[in-house]
Structure formats: C-alpha cells, structure tokens
Design an enzyme around this catalytic site. Structure first.
Site, mmCIF file in Angstrom:
data_model
loop_
_atom_site.group_PDB
_atom_site.id
_atom_site.type_symbol
_atom_site.label_atom_id
_atom_site.label_comp_id
_atom_site.label_asym_id
_atom_site.label_seq_id
_atom_site.Cartn_x
_atom_site.Cartn_y
_atom_site.Cartn_z
ATOM 1 N N GLU A 187 0.832 -1.209 0.000
ATOM 2 C CA GLU A 187 0.000 0.000 0.000
ATOM 3 C C GLU A 187 0.864 1.255 0.000
ATOM 4 O OE1 GLU A 187 -4.074 -1.500 2.249
ATOM 5 O OE2 GLU A 187 -2.668 -0.221 3.323
ATOM 6 N N ASP B 92 -8.977 3.604 -2.940
ATOM 7 C CA ASP B 92 -9.779 4.765 -2.566
ATOM 8 C C ASP B 92 -9.238 5.986 -3.299
ATOM 9 O OD1 ASP B 92 -11.550 3.525 -0.978
ATOM 10 O OD2 ASP B 92 -10.777 4.239 0.934
ATOM 11 N N TYR C 156 -46.382 37.804 -4.717
ATOM 12 C CA TYR C 156 -46.432 37.138 -3.406
ATOM 13 C C TYR C 156 -46.978 38.071 -2.323
ATOM 14 C CZ TYR C 156 -44.107 32.835 -4.782
ATOM 15 O OH TYR C 156 -43.825 31.620 -5.355
ATOM 16 N N ARG D 234 -29.052 49.694 -1.926
ATOM 17 C CA ARG D 234 -28.402 49.443 -3.212
ATOM 18 C C ARG D 234 -27.828 50.732 -3.742
ATOM 19 N NH1 ARG D 234 -25.692 46.622 -6.492
ATOM 20 N NH2 ARG D 234 -26.620 45.319 -8.092
ATOM 21 N N HIS E 18 -17.155 33.963 -4.796
ATOM 22 C CA HIS E 18 -15.876 33.915 -5.500
ATOM 23 C C HIS E 18 -15.316 32.498 -5.490
ATOM 24 C CE1 HIS E 18 -15.327 38.450 -4.510
ATOM 25 N NE2 HIS E 18 -16.040 38.254 -5.613
ATOM 26 N N ALA F 27 -0.169 41.360 13.939
ATOM 27 C CA ALA F 27 0.998 41.854 13.208
ATOM 28 C C ALA F 27 1.079 43.377 13.186
ATOM 29 C CB ALA F 27 0.973 41.320 11.778
ATOM 30 N N PRO G 145 -10.617 46.383 12.475
ATOM 31 C CA PRO G 145 -11.796 46.661 13.310
ATOM 32 C C PRO G 145 -12.391 45.371 13.854
ATOM 33 C CG PRO G 145 -12.362 46.852 10.995
ATOM 34 C CD PRO G 145 -10.878 46.635 11.036
#
Length: 1150
Positions: A134, A234, A410, A425, A802, A824, A829
């Site tokens: 293996e 596998d 709706y 928007r 993304h 660092a 924030p």
C-alpha cells in the site's frame, strides 16, 4: 466556481479511460516504451438510490462481474474517513453487498458533525493484498505549480501526510523534472522491482491530471503488486469546472459505459441525447448538502446565463432571508447577520450579479419568496434583506423590476407572514430603482424601508434585526432632471462661425455643431514611469473586444479628470474588418480605430502600454499570451470570469517572466483617480463624481471584489480625502497579481499615504502581507479586514460567490486572518461595520501628524448624460418614429397582441388564431379561425399554369433564390389574378347595403359595362361545380352564426347562370362574401371596423398568404428537378415589327 469535487466513481472512470491515452505534459514525462505496467481494468459500478421508488439500481443495469466477484461497497458522496465511520463493506458477495446498501440507502447518516442522506454507492472487486504493497499518492495544485506527494506508508493509518510524504514540485513554467528526478525524490524507499512500474504509473497519472484539468487527486491506498499490477482502492478528486469547454468531451467519453466491456446501458424511447459521447460530468453537492429542488433550479438558471445566480438554503425555517447583489457583498451581509448573533436564523446564502435580465431576476426572487413563505407563519414575522454594493454596470432599476414583479405576485403570502423588507443598493440607475421600491411599499401592504449608497452597505442589518442602529437614514434623493452643459474642450479648434461652417485649405468644410475632436497631433511619445506607478494621467490603452459602453465610460472619466487626450487609443476585434467607431469626448465626438490584429495596433500606437482584455473565458488565454509577446505592453487587465485555473497560472507566470502586471482574471479592473480607469471600474459617472474619483486622494486599497471596491471608493470619499489607487484583483484562486504586489507598489509610491486591504476567506495571500509588515517592507499604516467570518458558523460547506473563497485549512478562515493581521500591527476593526470608523481615525491621525495635507476640492467638468441612458431614467422623451400595436419581443416572452407565445401553444389556437391576433388584434371564435385556415389551404395553389406560379417557376429556372422567385410570383397578384377578393367583397356588400336586389345588381353592372368580381370561371359551371366553393359553402352554412352576404351572392349567381352556366360564384367571390359575413356577424368587430378591414386589403392578404405556400412549393420543385433556364418557344410568340419604309421620325425640333 472553479475547483469542484467529483464522485469517486467518476474519478476512477476518468483514470481508467485516460491513463493509457493522455498525452505527456512534457517530453521528460513521456511514457517508457519498455514499461511493464499493467493497467487495471475499469471494474467499478455505481448504485444509486431513487427516492421516487425507494429502490436502488436494478441488477440488470450492473456489469456481469458484480455477481461473480467478492466486492467492496461504500457510499460515494464526498465523505471522508468512511472506514472509521463504519461505512465500508468488505469481502461481500453481491447479495450481501446489495442488502448492506439497501439497509442504508435513503437513510440519514451522521458522519462526524454532519448528517446527510445516503443515495450514491460504489462497488468494486475486493482485492486481498499485503499491507506493504500500500502506497499513498496525492497531486495538488497551487499558485507556483503542481506538487506530487508520495509515501510508502499508505492505507487507513497514513497519518500526517504533509509531515511524512516526499514531495516533487513541478513549477508552472520552470524546469520540468525528469523521470530520474521523480524516481530519486519520490521513489527512493520503494523496492527496486516496483520502482520502474511505479514511475510509469506516476508519470501517466500526472499526464491525466494535467490533460483533464484536475485541481486535486488523491489515491490512498495505491496498491502495487509484485507482478506489476496497479490498483487504486480509494480515490478523491477535484476538477476545474471552468475547463468544461476544453475537457467536457474528454470527461464525457470516460463516463460512457459502452466504451468498456459490454456494460449494460438502459435505453428508453425519448432518451436524452448528450452534446458529447457520454453523459456530462456530474457535480455532487457536499455530504449533508443535498441540493433542494429550488437550489437545483437556480443552478440550472445560472448555467444558462452569462450572469451569476447562486442559492444555498441553510435553514428553510429561518427568519432572516437575503437577496444580495454581488459576490463580495453577499458574504459581507452574511457576516453582519452572523456577527449580530442571528446565524441560526439565517435562512439562505446567495447572490445575483453580472447584470441578469429582468426575467432572470424575477425567477430568482420568486424562488426565494416561495421558500420564505412556505413554512407556517411565525409570531415574530420574517425579514427579507434586499442588499448589495454599488454596482459597476448592472442597471439597478432593471433588476429591481424583476424583484418588484415577484414581490407583487407574493403580496398575500408576505402579508400573512408579517414580512418586513429592507433595501440598500447603489450603482447605475439606483435612484429610479429605489424610488420604484419605495412606491411599491406604499401599495404592497408590506413595510419596505429603502436606503441608498449614502448608507453603509450593512447598516440595514441591525435595523432589520431590531438592534440599535448607528445612524438614521432617509429615503434617497432623485438625481437632477437635466444635466448642465459641458465646458469647452481645448484639444481641438472651435469650428468656424457662420451658417455654413468654415472652409479649410484643402477645400473641406467643417459643419457647425458636428465637430469631431481629433488627438492625432498630440505627442505619441511614451513617458517613463516608475515601476510602482503603472498608471498615470498619460497612460494609453488598447481595449480587446467591442465594448463601446465600457470605452465610453473610460472616456467620460478621462474628460472629468481633464486629461489632455483619451486613455483608449484603439480597439482590437479579430472578428470584424478594420473600421472606425465614434465616441463622445465631453459634448463632442472623437474617433477610435478598430483593428483586427494586435500587431497592427501596436505598430500604429507605440505609446500604448496597457491592454484591457474583455475577451471571453475561451479566448482570453490565447489573446493574453499574444499580448505578452510585445515588449511595449506593461500591464494587462483580464475581465473574463471562468478562466481555467491552469491557463490562469500560465498567464501569471509568463507575465512575471516578462515583467508585466496582470490584474484579474474575474475582475472589474481598477481605478487611478484623476488618471486612468480600467473598463467599468468605479461604476457610472454619478458614482465617479460622488466618490471624488476624478482627482487623487491619499489612500491606496486592494480588494478581491469589484462591487466591494466601489463600496471602498464610497467609504473613503466620506471619511478620508479619497482613493489614491484601487485595484480589484479578482475572486479566482490564482489571480495574476495578489494583495502583496499592489501593496508593495503603494508602499513605494510617496503619493500614497495609507493602505487598505480587504481580504476574504480562502487562500493564504493575506499572510504574505503579514510577513511584509513584520519584516518592515510595509511601514505605512494599513487598515485591513477579511470578509467571510460567517463561514465557521455554518454546519455544512458553503461555496461563496468567488471561486477562491473556500477555506481549506484553519489558517484560511477569515477569523484566523483577522486575528493574525491584528497581531501583526494592522488596524483591524472588530467587525466590518466598524471599518469606516477605523479608516476615519487612521486618516485623521495622519492629517494630525502632517503626513497628509488636505487640499482644496476642485470642481469636475460635468459630463452630459447619454441620450439612451437619460431616456431609461425617464429624464427626456421623444416621439417614436414608428408605432406597432400587434407584437412585442422586448420582455421575457414574445407577445402576439398581448398574448404570450407560450399561451399560443398551450391553448392551441392554431395558425388561424395567430392570424387573428396579428391581423385583427383580438381572439376570434374557433369557427372563425378554422375558416381562416380553410381559406389558406384552399388558396395554397392552383396548378403551375397560372401567372403567379409560372412567374415563380421561370425565375427559379433562371437561378434565382427562394425570396426572389417568390417575389416574382407575388408581383403578379392583382385585379386580374388572385386580387379579386377585396373587389368582390366591396361590390357584393355595397350592392346589398344600398338595397339592390340581385337582379338589379346584375343589370346595373351590365349597364355600366363592369364585370362582377367573384363571378365567372373558365372551366367550372353549374353542372361542373368548383369543389372548393362547395367546401366553403358547406362549412359556412354549418358553422357561421349568419351568412347573409353568401346567400345574397348565391342569389346573384342564379341570375348570372341563367344567362351562361359558367358565370358561377367562383372561389374568390365565395371566400370574399363569407369573410365579410365573418367580419360583420362574428360579434368581434364593429360595423366600422368590418368595413375598414375590407377597404385596407385584408382579404387579398389571405390570398397572398395562402398562395405563397404554393409558390414556395413550385420553387422547391424546380430546384429539386434541377430544371434548366427556361426559354419560351419562338413559334408561340407573334412578332409584328413595323415596316422599315414607314417614317421613323414623328417630329423634329424647330
């Protein structure tokens, strides 16, 4: 997205088929001709559970070896460590293996912290083997290249592979290792008698990996027996989905079971025909994330459009639903909801972007609203957040139209669920979009609160959740109705005054108000720029592809920045000829050339050093590689999404060799305020002005998301003196340039005083910036935040908008990155909502230190609004040149007189129904539409001897095409041939309407020496009736509610046939009078409308439409017979030429 996992079954089929066929990626890895490698047979079978029947794949569809071999059975659903989870059946015969599968199929199964339904299984022969046979092999891809990891200790207890495995790196463009290198580095601990076989296998394995665009491939254990046989027990694999256009046929053929040993395949009537040989690749959802019907629908919708539509249902009973525009923005909203403590109530993740149509947005919104209103109403109600960043080019009002349609449909359900809607928007036409939303709220009965770009992108989240709001916002203010005039341009002389324009020395005249601004006289020399400043106010570019909207946006930006000449020198479009296109420069126009080759463009414009490449994902690789062949090109922006990762890596390393800056792929570009704009970066001009991008600020930023770049521009204009330079590197896994590349440029640029980094979950590029800060390479203050902090709160794997936003290790999570950056020394924030405050504090500190000296604001030139855009905004109006009231193709579906084309077929209205809609703008009763169809059939043809058919035949035999031949036949239709229907209808209806008896009508016509149209036939008579007329009379008498004019015409026929038996009512007359009966007695027309349709030629239209069928038939018949040019026999023409002795001059001039 790009890298996607596939089932083990498919991975093994790909390997079985292509291991012997894949071409070598390099001569160094050419397979050995003396190889003793024995390829394993493709013995793998897939067992699927069918939820509709609660049964598994029947035995008849499985290969024969399944019933004669000891087997291994296991689930095939991207589950890790199946053995430890008890999901492995070993050394079973088929009956035992089948029972094992049946006991688990369709049942929920918990694996570690995830629960899912088992529905896909794999069976293959059981292979007894010694443990020392293996091995472990894994091939991974990274930015630098591919890495092969190998260890002789494979199997269940492989342990920490990264620590113990031997590694062989294969760089993208670097020196390619040899077979000897592979054996020396990876196979040093392999027994000598297996080394050659294993080397051959690994070389072929890597060939498959490259050729089929794998992104990851792991085999554990890989069994190598002493006889040279290889077995992969596998396997886990990922393919680059964006390479489907390249590899789709290769993936499909390997999945075609008929290419292997007589595998049974189910064939049914109406089976789907695939685009390639074999079924397309299947992309399974992660275990525990079975696609819902709605998710599958949106996925299908996404695949059929150039826009992006994503939906993941997290909690169908959740209270908070989102409908967010933009990949980066969608993550930010999810972060804000989770940070507020509502992750358990977040019902979905999704995004729509890339300018989807109104119809696509409607379908997307309708799907979400259906999910939102499906569970029972909650006492605390539901929340819908319709959010998004400031769009670059998506028309906000247009997409909102689709959302408004869905919300309206709706209405009742939303009221029942006590839904509250919050909208935020920005972008093109946002004022009209938000105004429409606000008006909807007044009529819908559902509270809708609306916010524009002056509100921080996620400020509506705490408001929606009932938490303390940081500010109180009001409804947005509409833009001015008109735009002021534009200032004069100094680049071209003013035209001569006077009514007729100035005359130049060459004799040409410049017409007033029609001046083209020319920049040819300006210097074309390219000035030197430092490496850290690839763009300045003199940067010139090529735009690859026909992108007039983006180019006009770039020129408008140039004008607002008061550049001396446009930043676009030319366009390159290989698929059209060389030509010129006009664009606006302020209030006037300028010309830009379009070249078919980059070579010609470079020769003509040596000052150009930037290319904005809008080529598609299929052609961006070749076009970019061509660009990299020219030393003058120093920067290239790749706008295309879906670029295969292997091609993207080649581009970035080739560019690095050449010293060329690559921005993208999958990017909107970037912007250098006051200097240069890439494509659609920065959005519409109103956003450019509002964000003060027409002049430089002091803050340089880099982001992955294009939409979030606009948000940063907006935020920086509000809390600092604005953007110095901003770059969106793109959301793919291998962008051409990374955060560190641009931040080091900003660090070196003395004009840039402050840095901003907007990272995200996935990848490790933020850590390169951390190292630069720690080592002192970056000293300027840097404010940073990594979006995607919500990912750790989800119970299942979620792929964000993304391709690169997926954490493969703890260090790639957004939380880990934010913590590391804070430690660092970055200014990080606590939440994204606090980012503006952190930016403002940092900026004010730099101002206080004197590092930044604020300057007086300058007033930018006003750019006139384009006519088309002003018309979309409803700011101007113009009379239409044409009016059409019968059809409309502008919406999602074609309309015939207001009837949807789908309803035309659903209601089976037939050809007669379509004619009734397009000719009469109304639905006629079935008997009327059937009569129309009957007329078309009766008038379709009347043999080849009639004038129209003869003309068609003669034209066809002269070599004319179908349209010309048909027109030749149609031109003969008139009062003498076929065009008697209108006249017959007019004569018969006029006689009856004036009260004339049939005999009086006939006598009056004779006295006036006028033939009665519709009466008379050359062949047919009372004793030899025209069967066409008999068919019409029979149908009308049986189906028409009234046929008074037909009865009148038949009475006239009795009078005329008493004089001569051929003066019968012919088919033209019969159709004409019956159609008048239809118009007058159907109840669908007023008497005035009926008379008008008779006068405007409707009846002749029926003959023209019907006879066109026959004319086309004659044309096709002659073409089929290959009939030669027809020449009429001379003996059939009487020629009478006047005697030459007769005087030829009839008059003379005085």
């Amino acid at each position: 997205m790009s890298s996607k996992a596939i089932r083990e079954y498919d991975a093994k089929l790909l390997l079985a088929y292509w291991l012997q066929r894949a071409p070598a990626p390099h001569p160094n890895f050419a397979p050995s001709s003396s190889s003793t490698l024995k390829f394993p047979p493709p013995r793998v079978a897939q067992i699927l559970w069918d939820p509709s029947t609660d049964s598994i794949t029947p035995d008849t569809l499985l290969p024969s070896w399944v019933s004669t071999t000891k087997l291994v059975a296991k689930p095939d659903q991207l589950i890790k460590r199946r053995g430890k989870a008890g999901l492995l059946a070993l050394n079973k015969d088929w009956e035992d293996a089948k029972k094992w599968i049946q006991d688990r199929a369709g049942k929920p199964q918990r694996v570690e912290s995830v629960t899912g339904t088992l529905s896909s299984f794999i069976v293959e022969p059981f292979l007894p083997h010694p443990s020392d046979s293996e091995y472990y092999i894994c091939i991974t891809s990274a930015r630098h290249g591919d890495t092969l990891l190998f260890t002789t200790a494979g199997g269940v207890d492989v342990g920490d592979v990264d620590a113990k495995a031997l590694k062989l790196d294969i760089p993208v463009l670097g020196p390619f290792p040899s077979r000897a290198d592979l054996q020396k580095i990876l196979l040093r601990d392999v027994p000598a008698h297996k080394k050659e076989v294993l080397a051959d296998f690994l070389i072929r394995l890597y060939s498959v990996y490259v050729d089929l665009h794998y992104a990851y491939l792991e085999i554990n254990p890989l069994v190598v027996l002493d006889d040279g046989t290889i077995h992969y027990l596998d396997m886990a694999a990922k393919l680059d989905q964006t390479a489907e256009s390249i590899c789709g046929p290769k993936w499909a053929v390997a999945r075609d079971l008929t290419v292997y040993e007589s595998a049974p395949v189910a064939v049914t009537a109406g089976s789907k025909i695939n685009a390639d040989r074999g079924p397309p690749m299947v992309w399974p959802a992660p275990f525990g994330r079975d696609l819902t019907k709605e998710e599958a629908y949106i996925q299908k919708l996404d695949a059929s459009t150039g826009a992006s539509l994503k939906l993941t249902v997290l909690n169908p009973n959740g209270r908070v639903w989102t409908m967010v525009a933009g990949g980066g923005a969608s993550v930010v909203y999810s972060d804000a909801i989770a940070a507020a403590g509502f992750a358990h109530e977040l019902a979905n993740y999704g995004e729509y972007s890339g300018a989807p149509s109104e119809g696509q947005t409607f379908e997307y919104a309708k799907t979400i609203l259906d999910l939102l209103t499906r569970p029972p109403p909650r006492p605390d109600g539901k929340i819908l957040i319709i959010g998004g960043g400031i769009a670059n080019f998506t028309n906000v009002a247009a997409t909102f139209k689709g959302i408004i349609r869905a919300l309206t449909s709706y209405k009742t359900q939303l009221i029942a669920h006590n839904a509250k809607i919050y909208v935020r928007r920005g972008g093109p036409n946002w004022q009209e979009g938000l105004k429409a939303m606000r008006l909807l709220g007044e009529s819908l009965g559902v509270p809708i609160r609306v916010f524009g770009p002056d509100t921080h992108i996620t400020e509506i989240v705490p408001l929606a959740l009932g938490l303390k709001s940081t500010t109180s916002k009001t409804a947005p203010v509409s833009i001015p109705a008109t735009a002021p005039g534009s200032p004069k341009v100094s680049a071209a002389p003013e035209p001569g005054t006077g009514d007729v324009g100035a005359i130049h020395a060459d004799g040409e005249r410049t017409q007033p108000n029609d001046v083209v601004v020319r920049f040819d006289s300006l210097s074309g020399a390219k000035g030197s720029r430092p490496a850290y400043r690839p763009f300045d106010e003199d940067t010139r570019s090529f735009v690859y592809g026909l992108q007039p909207r983006a180019i006009q946006g770039m020129l408008d930006f140039d004008y607002s920045c008061k550049r001396s000449r446009p930043s676009v020198a030319a366009m390159i479009y290989p698929f059209g000829g060389h030509h010129i296109q006009k664009f606006y420069w302020g209030t006037r126009e300028t010309l830009l050339p379009v070249y078919t080759s980059l070579e010609e463009a470079v020769k003509k414009h040596p000052d150009v050093d930037v290319v904005v490449n809008f080529a598609s994902s299929r052609s961006v690789y070749s076009s970019t590689m061509e660009c990299l062949g020219y030393e003058s090109i120093k920067a290239i922006a790749l706008i295309a999404e879906g670029v295969p990762e292997r091609q993207a890596r080649e581009i970035l390393w080739k560019a690095q060799e050449k010293g060329v800056l690559i921005i993208g792929p999958a990017t909107v570009g970037g912007i250098k305020p006051g200097c240069f704009r890439i494509g659609n970066s920065g959005g519409m001009m109103d956003n450019i002005i509002a964000s003060k991008l027409y002049r430089p600020g002091s803050v340089g930023y880099v982001s992955k998301s294009g939409g979030m770049s606009n948000e940063l521009n907006n935020i920086l204009s509000l809390v600092t003196n604005g953007t110095y330079e901003g770059i969106a590197i793109g959301g793919d896994r291998y962008p051409g340039s990374t955060f560190i590349d641009h931040l080091l440029r900003y660090e070196a640029d003395p004009a840039c005083k402050m840095l901003v980094l907007l990272g995200e979950v996935g990848g490790v590029e933020e850590y390169r910036v951390i190292e630069a800060v720690k080592s002192g390479k970056i000293r300027k203050p840097i404010v940073a935040w990594a979006i995607g902090t919500c990912a750790s709160m989800f119970t299942t794997e979620v792929q964000f908008g993304h391709a690169g936003s997926m954490a493969n290790s703890d260090s790639e999570t957004a939380d880990a990155k934010n913590k590391a950056m804070r430690e660092a020394g970055f200014i990080v924030p606590a939440t994204f909502e606090e980012l503006p405050k952190a930016l403002q504090d940092t900026y004010e500190a730099l101002v206080a230190q004197g590092v930044i000296v604020p300057t007086r604001e300058v007033e930018p030139p006003v750019i006139p609004m384009d006519y088309k855009w002003a018309q979309e905004l409803g700011l101007i109006r113009k009379p239409a040149a044409f009016i059409s009231t019968i059809s409309d193709e502008r919406g999602q579906e074609l309309l015939y007189a207001g009837m949807r084309i789908s309803d035309v077929f659903r209601e089976d209205i037939g050809l007669g129904g379509v004619v009734s809609l397009l000719w009469f703008k109304r639905r006629l009763p079935p008997w009327a539409t059937k009569f129309i169809e009957m007329v078309l059939m009766l008038t379709a043809d009347h043999g080849p001897a009639v004038s129209g058919a003869m003309n068609t035949i003669v034209a066809t035999r002269a070599g004319k095409d179908l349209i010309s031949s048909l027109a030749s036949g149609l031109l003969t239709i008139g009062s003498r041939f076929g065009g008697a229907l209108d006249e017959a209808a007019s004569m018969f209806s006029g006689a009856r309407d004036t009260g004339l008896t049939p005999r009086e009508f006939v006598d009056n016509s004779r006295k006036a020496n006028k033939l009665i149209s519709g009466i008379g036939h050359k062949i047919k008579s009372v004793n030899n009736p025209d069967l066409r007329v008999e068919l019409v009379k029979e149908f009308v008498r049986k189906n028409f509610p009234s046929h008074s004019l037909l009865d009148y015409a038949l009475a006239v026929e009795k009078v005329t046939t008493s004089k001569k038996d051929t003066l019968i009512l012919n088919v033209d007359g019969c159709i004409a009078v019956c159609f008048v009966d239809l118009l007058r007695d159907s109840g669908a027309f007023t008497p005035e409308e009926a008379d008008e349709y008779i006068k405007i030629g409707t009846l002749n239209g029926l003959f023209v439409l019907g006879r066109s069928i026959g004319f086309i038939g004659h044309h096709l018949d002659q073409k089929r017979l290959r009939a030669p040019l027809y020449r009429h026999p001379a003996d059939d023409i009487f020629i009478n030429i006047a005697d030459l002795s007769q005087p030829r001059v009839l008059g003379k001039m005085q």
